[in-house]
Every structure is written in structure tokens, then in C-alpha cells.
Design a protein around this motif. Structure first.
Motif, mmCIF file in Angstrom:
data_model
loop_
_atom_site.group_PDB
_atom_site.id
_atom_site.type_symbol
_atom_site.label_atom_id
_atom_site.label_comp_id
_atom_site.label_asym_id
_atom_site.label_seq_id
_atom_site.Cartn_x
_atom_site.Cartn_y
_atom_site.Cartn_z
ATOM 1 N N ASP A 132 -34.883 7.032 -26.196
ATOM 2 C CA ASP A 132 -34.491 7.459 -27.541
ATOM 3 C C ASP A 132 -33.529 6.487 -28.227
ATOM 4 O OD1 ASP A 132 -32.230 7.886 -26.054
ATOM 5 O OD2 ASP A 132 -32.015 10.022 -26.545
ATOM 6 N N ARG A 133 -33.256 5.339 -27.587
ATOM 7 C CA ARG A 133 -32.363 4.353 -28.198
ATOM 8 C C ARG A 133 -33.158 3.246 -28.873
ATOM 9 N NH1 ARG A 133 -26.726 3.250 -25.123
ATOM 10 N NH2 ARG A 133 -26.428 2.244 -27.146
ATOM 11 N N ASN A 134 -32.736 2.903 -30.085
ATOM 12 C CA ASN A 134 -33.383 1.815 -30.823
ATOM 13 C C ASN A 134 -32.377 0.781 -31.310
ATOM 14 O OD1 ASN A 134 -36.151 2.866 -30.812
ATOM 15 N ND2 ASN A 134 -35.310 4.522 -32.076
ATOM 16 N N ASP A 135 -31.146 0.865 -30.803
ATOM 17 C CA ASP A 135 -30.090 -0.034 -31.264
ATOM 18 C C ASP A 135 -29.926 -1.259 -30.385
ATOM 19 O OD1 ASP A 135 -29.235 1.731 -29.218
ATOM 20 O OD2 ASP A 135 -27.134 1.273 -29.662
ATOM 21 N N ILE A 136 -30.708 -1.368 -29.308
ATOM 22 C CA ILE A 136 -30.572 -2.493 -28.389
ATOM 23 C C ILE A 136 -31.924 -3.166 -28.205
ATOM 24 C CG2 ILE A 136 -30.015 -3.198 -26.032
ATOM 25 C CD1 ILE A 136 -28.074 -0.820 -25.902
ATOM 26 N N LYS A 137 -32.013 -4.407 -28.631
ATOM 27 C CA LYS A 137 -33.248 -5.181 -28.455
ATOM 28 C C LYS A 137 -32.965 -6.596 -27.960
ATOM 29 C CE LYS A 137 -35.836 -2.654 -32.001
ATOM 30 N NZ LYS A 137 -36.686 -1.935 -31.031
ATOM 31 N N THR A 138 -31.746 -7.110 -28.215
ATOM 32 C CA THR A 138 -31.379 -8.476 -27.843
ATOM 33 C C THR A 138 -30.025 -8.464 -27.137
ATOM 34 O OG1 THR A 138 -30.141 -8.998 -29.865
ATOM 35 C CG2 THR A 138 -32.549 -9.284 -29.937
ATOM 36 N N LEU A 139 -29.658 -9.600 -26.552
ATOM 37 C CA LEU A 139 -28.358 -9.704 -25.904
ATOM 38 C C LEU A 139 -27.217 -9.575 -26.909
ATOM 39 C CD1 LEU A 139 -28.879 -12.518 -23.217
ATOM 40 C CD2 LEU A 139 -28.841 -10.028 -22.898
ATOM 41 N N ASP A 140 -27.443 -9.998 -28.144
ATOM 42 C CA ASP A 140 -26.418 -9.819 -29.181
ATOM 43 C C ASP A 140 -26.057 -8.342 -29.333
ATOM 44 O OD1 ASP A 140 -26.324 -12.525 -29.730
ATOM 45 O OD2 ASP A 140 -27.762 -12.411 -31.377
ATOM 46 N N ASP A 141 -27.049 -7.475 -29.160
ATOM 47 C CA ASP A 141 -26.816 -6.037 -29.308
ATOM 48 C C ASP A 141 -25.986 -5.456 -28.174
ATOM 49 O OD1 ASP A 141 -28.420 -6.033 -31.617
ATOM 50 O OD2 ASP A 141 -30.243 -5.736 -30.425
ATOM 51 N N MET A 142 -25.832 -6.211 -27.066
ATOM 52 C CA MET A 142 -25.089 -5.712 -25.912
ATOM 53 C C MET A 142 -23.615 -6.109 -25.935
ATOM 54 S SD MET A 142 -26.742 -3.696 -23.993
ATOM 55 C CE MET A 142 -25.677 -3.699 -22.551
ATOM 56 N N VAL A 143 -23.190 -6.838 -26.951
ATOM 57 C CA VAL A 143 -21.768 -7.180 -27.071
ATOM 58 C C VAL A 143 -20.981 -5.888 -27.301
ATOM 59 C CG1 VAL A 143 -20.029 -8.407 -28.431
ATOM 60 C CG2 VAL A 143 -22.239 -9.495 -27.939
ATOM 61 N N GLY A 144 -19.982 -5.656 -26.455
ATOM 62 C CA GLY A 144 -19.185 -4.440 -26.563
ATOM 63 C C GLY A 144 -19.803 -3.239 -25.886
ATOM 64 N N LYS A 145 -20.984 -3.420 -25.283
ATOM 65 C CA LYS A 145 -21.653 -2.326 -24.581
ATOM 66 C C LYS A 145 -21.630 -2.597 -23.070
ATOM 67 C CE LYS A 145 -24.624 -0.868 -28.396
ATOM 68 N NZ LYS A 145 -24.239 -1.853 -29.420
ATOM 69 N N LYS A 146 -22.151 -1.637 -22.308
ATOM 70 C CA LYS A 146 -21.986 -1.681 -20.859
ATOM 71 C C LYS A 146 -23.294 -1.930 -20.120
ATOM 72 C CE LYS A 146 -20.006 0.861 -16.957
ATOM 73 N NZ LYS A 146 -19.309 2.108 -16.522
ATOM 74 N N PHE A 147 -23.264 -2.923 -19.214
ATOM 75 C CA PHE A 147 -24.327 -3.145 -18.248
ATOM 76 C C PHE A 147 -23.979 -2.420 -16.941
ATOM 77 C CE2 PHE A 147 -24.816 -7.142 -20.728
ATOM 78 C CZ PHE A 147 -26.185 -7.136 -20.930
ATOM 79 N N PRO A 148 -24.964 -2.058 -16.133
ATOM 80 C CA PRO A 148 -24.656 -1.668 -14.761
ATOM 81 C C PRO A 148 -24.134 -2.891 -14.008
ATOM 82 C CG PRO A 148 -26.899 -1.049 -15.381
ATOM 83 C CD PRO A 148 -26.397 -1.978 -16.430
ATOM 84 N N PRO A 149 -23.480 -2.695 -12.866
ATOM 85 C CA PRO A 149 -22.960 -3.854 -12.118
ATOM 86 C C PRO A 149 -24.078 -4.775 -11.653
ATOM 87 C CG PRO A 149 -22.790 -1.843 -10.821
ATOM 88 C CD PRO A 149 -23.158 -1.417 -12.199
ATOM 89 N N MET A 150 -23.770 -6.086 -11.627
ATOM 90 C CA MET A 150 -24.749 -7.109 -11.255
ATOM 91 C C MET A 150 -24.222 -7.952 -10.108
ATOM 92 S SD MET A 150 -26.045 -8.626 -14.910
ATOM 93 C CE MET A 150 -27.331 -9.606 -14.104
ATOM 94 N N SER A 151 -25.148 -8.571 -9.396
ATOM 95 C CA SER A 151 -24.766 -9.534 -8.375
ATOM 96 C C SER A 151 -24.085 -10.724 -9.053
ATOM 97 C CB SER A 151 -25.994 -10.012 -7.598
ATOM 98 O OG SER A 151 -25.682 -11.110 -6.778
ATOM 99 N N PRO A 152 -23.042 -11.280 -8.429
ATOM 100 C CA PRO A 152 -22.350 -12.427 -9.030
ATOM 101 C C PRO A 152 -23.180 -13.705 -9.011
ATOM 102 C CG PRO A 152 -21.454 -11.951 -6.862
ATOM 103 C CD PRO A 152 -22.386 -10.826 -7.181
ATOM 104 N N SER A 153 -24.273 -13.717 -8.256
ATOM 105 C CA SER A 153 -25.150 -14.884 -8.208
ATOM 106 C C SER A 153 -26.576 -14.450 -8.530
ATOM 107 C CB SER A 153 -25.096 -15.542 -6.825
ATOM 108 O OG SER A 153 -25.535 -14.639 -5.832
#
Length: 282
Positions: A132-153
Motif C-alpha cells: 500500500d506504499r507508493n512513496d518509495i521508488k528510488t534510493l533518494d526516497d529512502m533518505v530519512g527512512k529506515k532500512f532493516p539491518p544489513m551486512s557490513p560487507s
């Protein structure tokens, strides 16, 4: 002593002949064809590479190799299943002539292996969000938003790090964790505890088949080239297969295989791949 020295000379001769055969890619068969030993990973990654019900390798990678075989009748290709890291060790030591799977380039591998000039396909990276989300399509849209944790490599983290280097005034916030679970991270997005996950489309599709979460691919971020990797002594073989790869791309064969296995021609640009109406469901 003469017999001993004769044995030593014969052993040296056989070793030299074996080395010559290996450097040109494979050993001779009775019919005059050279046998090329190809390592394939049992850590399967559909639809690039996986096994059918009879444990025969299938997928985009194998269809690509079938087309290569047609163009190079002077070789006989033998495919050997194995654990991926063991396969790479085998290529390095000359046990295998080359390996095919979902290989990316990195400085460590480029020191050990011979890469061809041209990639034979692409891995598509994506942002996955709730449906139901349409506000995220590019990495620019993720500025200020949250990713799940990622591997450092790893390759995905490298892409995000590169974005931050290019946008120092508007960086992405990335939390690190050793060996995070893709499935658990997708669940975090589905529960609204993270805004989007950065993940390969094929990886998401396989997990989604099992979990059926309320998620979608919101947009394709990049095309990452995938490669075959060769023993460094197999330059002649690598060059021949590279020439065939160019032919298969120019005549449209690889585009047809991409459509068959992925539902989209990933040799096109990102604008085409992200065009409205493409559902990323294959």
C-alpha cells in the motif's frame, strides 16, 4: 639408475603436456574435442541456476551455456555440481576450467581469477515495500527512512555506500548486522518496522513464494553485471566464450533468454525495466 631417470623424464613430460592442455582450456578426448570442466554451484539461485527433478542444472545460466556450446563445437563441456567456495578454489587450482553462477567482480577475485571482457547477464537490485506504499521508488526516497539491518560487507552494501559517497549532504541511514536474515528483514518491512528493504529481485521472489508477505517490488535500483570466472591460464577459452557472448547479445538471443526466465529484458536500460505495468512477478 637409468630406469629411474627415464621415469623422471617421462613424469616431467606428462606434467608439461598436461599443463599445455590446461592452459588452452580442457584436455583432449578421443574425438579430438577438448573437455572443459565447468563448476556449477549447488547453492542454487533461481532462475539463474537451479536443478530440475532429476538434478539436472537448468535456468538462465544453463540456457546461455547451451548457446555457447552450439557456437564452439570444438569443446565438450562437462558440468560439475559443488559448493561455491570449493568451486572457486577448484578454478584457482586448475581443477575446473571456469565456474558459472551469480558471480560479481571484486578486487580480491580479480587478483585470483580471469574475468572476460563482457558480462553475460545482470542481477537486478530493488527496493521492496508494503503493497500500500507508493512513496518509495528510488534510493533518494529512502533518505530519512529506515532500512532493516544489513551486512557490513557484500555487493548490496557497496551500492548503498557508493550512494552515500555521492550524496554526503543527504546520506542513507544504514544499520549493520553480521549475517542478517533476508526473510526476517522482509518480515520487518511487512510489519512496518522498516520502510523498505534493498534486495535482489530474484532473492525476494524466492522468499516471497514461501512467506507470501504483504510486499511488492517498488522499483528497480540498479543492474549489476554477472560473470563467469576462469582459471588465469585459460585465456584462450575465455576469449572464445567472450566472443560468443557478444554475438548472442547482438543477435538478440540473450534478450530472449532474459524474457524467458525473468519476464523482462534486463539488457535494456533501467527506465525500460521500471516502466509502468511491469509487475516483477516472474
Amino acid at each position: 639408475m637409468k630406469k629411474v631417470w627415464l621415469g623422471v623424464l617421462l613424469l616431467a613430460l606428462f606434467t608439461f603436456m598436461g599443463g599445455c592442455s590446461q592452459s588452452s582450456g580442457g584436455s583432449e578426448k578421443e574425438d579430438g574435442k577438448k573437455v572443459v570442466k565447468v563448476a556449477i554451484s549447488d547453492e542454487v539461485n533461481p532462475p539463474f541456476l537451479y536443478a530440475d527433478e532429476k538434478n539436472n542444472p537448468i535456468g538462465y545460466d544453463m540456457d546461455y551455456m547451451k548457446e555457447v556450446e552450439k557456437k564452439l563445437p570444438e569443446y565438450t563441456f562437462e558440468y560439475i555440481w559443488g559448493e561455491e567456495e570449493s568451486n572457486l578454489v577448484g578454478v584457482d587450482t586448475g581443477k575446473y576450467d571456469f565456474a558459472i553462477n551469480w558471480f560479481f567482480k571484486n578486487p580480491e577475485r580479480e587478483e585470483k581469477f580471469l574475468y572476460p571482457e563482457h558480462e553475460f547477464g545482470y542481477s537486478l537490485t530493488s527496493l521492496v515495500t508494503k503493497k500500500d506504499r507508493n512513496d518509495i521508488k528510488t534510493l533518494d526516497d529512502m533518505v530519512g527512512k529506515k532500512f532493516p539491518p544489513m551486512s557490513p560487507s557484500g555487493g548490496l552494501r557497496t551500492i548503498l555506500n557508493a550512494y552515500n559517497e555521492q550524496h554526503p549532504d543527504r546520506p542513507l541511514t544504514i544499520e549493520s548486522m553480521d549475517a542478517p536474515s533476508n526473510a526476517e528483514n522482509l518480515k520487518l518491512v511487512a510489519k512496518g518496522k522498516a520502510d523498505a528493504m534493498f534486495i535482489n529481485v530474484t532473492t525476494f521472489n524466492e522468499i516471497q513464494k514461501e512467506l507470501n508477505l504483504d510486499l511488492k517490488v517498488a522499483g528497480i535500483i540498479s543492474k549489476e553485471p554477472i560473470w563467469t570466472v576462469y582459471n588465469k591460464d585459460n585465456e584462450e577459452l575465455a576469449n572464445k566464450i567472450d566472443e560468443v557472448t557478444v554475438e548472442l547479445r547482438e543477435d538478440g538471443t540473450l534478450s530472449k533468454l532474459a524474457e524467458k526466465w525473468f519476464g523482462v529484458d534486463f539488457f535494456q536500460d533501467l527506465k525500460y525495466i521500471n516502466e509502468e505495468g511491469f509487475k516483477f512477478e516472474k
